[in-house]
Motif scaffolding. Structure first.
Motif, PDB file in Angstrom:
ATOM      1  N   THR A   1       0.911  -1.298   0.034  1.00  0.00           N
ATOM      2  CA  THR A   1      -0.034  -0.019   0.073  1.00  0.00           C
ATOM      3  C   THR A   1       0.690   1.262  -0.013  1.00  0.00           C
ATOM      4  O   THR A   1       0.334   2.579  -0.022  1.00  0.00           O
ATOM      5  CB  THR A   1      -0.796  -0.182   1.351  1.00  0.00           C
ATOM      6  OG1 THR A   1      -0.174  -0.206   2.354  1.00  0.00           O
ATOM      7  CG2 THR A   1      -1.825  -1.109   1.393  1.00  0.00           C
ATOM      8  N   SER A   2       2.434   1.061   0.072  1.00  0.00           N
ATOM      9  CA  SER A   2       2.982   2.150   0.268  1.00  0.00           C
ATOM     10  C   SER A   2       2.923   3.169   1.299  1.00  0.00           C
ATOM     11  O   SER A   2       3.653   4.256   1.560  1.00  0.00           O
ATOM     12  CB  SER A   2       3.065   3.110  -1.152  1.00  0.00           C
ATOM     13  OG  SER A   2       3.397   2.219  -2.343  1.00  0.00           O
TER      14      SER A   2
ATOM     15  N   VAL B   1      -0.995   1.732  -6.791  1.00  0.00           N
ATOM     16  CA  VAL B   1      -0.945   1.344  -5.432  1.00  0.00           C
ATOM     17  C   VAL B   1      -2.355   0.596  -5.129  1.00  0.00           C
ATOM     18  O   VAL B   1      -2.518  -0.443  -4.239  1.00  0.00           O
ATOM     19  CB  VAL B   1      -1.013   2.649  -4.246  1.00  0.00           C
ATOM     20  CG1 VAL B   1      -1.198   2.182  -2.972  1.00  0.00           C
ATOM     21  CG2 VAL B   1       0.713   3.079  -4.256  1.00  0.00           C
ATOM     22  N   LEU B   2      -3.487   1.277  -5.489  1.00  0.00           N
ATOM     23  CA  LEU B   2      -4.711   0.635  -5.519  1.00  0.00           C
ATOM     24  C   LEU B   2      -4.866  -0.897  -6.065  1.00  0.00           C
ATOM     25  O   LEU B   2      -5.276  -1.674  -5.413  1.00  0.00           O
ATOM     26  CB  LEU B   2      -5.694   1.541  -6.138  1.00  0.00           C
ATOM     27  CG  LEU B   2      -6.192   2.812  -5.222  1.00  0.00           C
ATOM     28  CD1 LEU B   2      -7.090   3.574  -5.976  1.00  0.00           C
ATOM     29  CD2 LEU B   2      -6.747   2.532  -3.938  1.00  0.00           C
TER      30      LEU B   2
ATOM     31  N   LYS C   1      -2.021  -2.482  -6.718  1.00  0.00           N
ATOM     32  CA  LYS C   1      -0.805  -3.316  -6.160  1.00  0.00           C
ATOM     33  C   LYS C   1       0.138  -3.941  -7.314  1.00  0.00           C
ATOM     34  O   LYS C   1       0.230  -5.119  -7.303  1.00  0.00           O
ATOM     35  CB  LYS C   1      -1.400  -4.226  -5.222  1.00  0.00           C
ATOM     36  CG  LYS C   1      -1.897  -4.040  -3.936  1.00  0.00           C
ATOM     37  CD  LYS C   1      -2.416  -4.890  -3.133  1.00  0.00           C
ATOM     38  CE  LYS C   1      -3.054  -4.387  -2.083  1.00  0.00           C
ATOM     39  NZ  LYS C   1      -3.641  -5.370  -0.960  1.00  0.00           N
TER      40      LYS C   1
END
Length: 216
Positions: free
Chosen positions: A104-105, A194-195, A197
């Motif tokens: 998710t960073s 990020v969403l 991945k």
């Protein structure tokens, strides 16, 4: 080529664009830290419970012009070692919660402090290891002509799933083509990546494989 010679070759961004970029970074870092401090505090508490102290991972990384600075992230790995006292492979030290933070960073959130201090930018080539500096070609070393970023052009075009050569070419392309609008595009694409991945690690790797230099 000698590292010191490479350092003398770096060319800073034009004054106007550098000032605007820094102003945006400074404003965003202040707002981000003010808005996200409850989340940062929560993650800190969870890391403390699951991994113990220290909560933060601190490491010297090369910044603008190759000058070292201390980068700060949330800790994601255990201090596990083998019988000889050597650290175990990343795959064995990386915890489940650590994998979540990386996917998710969220482990990057403390780097807003680096942005506030001026060590980093929101967008730029990712700061790698100090030990890589002597291994770069003159062209690859150009990635240090700008402040390193929390995210960058290479991160939204493959992140850790692309080769080192591809990553460096993307970094140099960003140095030559950066703009406010490109930075906005990269930030939007970062959220998208990020969403879903994408590109968190290379194939068969928990993290990016180590850079060992350029092949002749």
């Amino acid at each position: 080529m000698d590292t010191r010679k490479k350092q003398r070759q770096w060319r800073p961004a034009t004054m106007g664009s550098a000032v605007l970029k820094r102003l945006i970074d400074l404003t965003s870092a202040v707002i981000g830290l003010l808005l996200l401090w409850p989340l940062i505090l929560l993650i800190s508490a969870i890391v403390r419970v699951k991994l113990g102290a220290p909560v933060f991972f601190r490491q010297q990384r090369p910044g603008l012009g190759g000058k070292p600075f201390e980068m700060i992230k949330f800790r994601t790995m255990k201090d596990a070692v083998d019988e000889q006292g050597n650290p175990l492979p990343d795959s064995e030290r990386l915890t489940t919660f650590g994998r979540f933070l990386r996917a998710t960073s969220l482990d990057e959130l403390p780097e807003l402090w680096n942005v506030l201090k001026g060590d980093m930018s929101l967008v730029g080539p990712r700061p790698l290891l100090m030990e890589y500096l002597p291994l770069y070609s003159a062209r690859q070393y150009r990635r240090h002509e700008m402040r390193p970023g929390i995210t960058g052009w290479a991160q939204v075009n493959g992140r850790n799933a692309i080769s080192w050569q591809e990553k460096f070419e993307l970094d140099v392309w960003y140095v030559d083509n950066h703009s406010v609008w490109l930075d906005i595009k990269i930030l939007f694409l970062t959220l998208q990546k990020v969403l879903v991945k994408e590109g968190i690690s290379g194939e068969g790797e928990e993290t990016m494989s180590k850079f060992t230099g350029n092949k002749d």
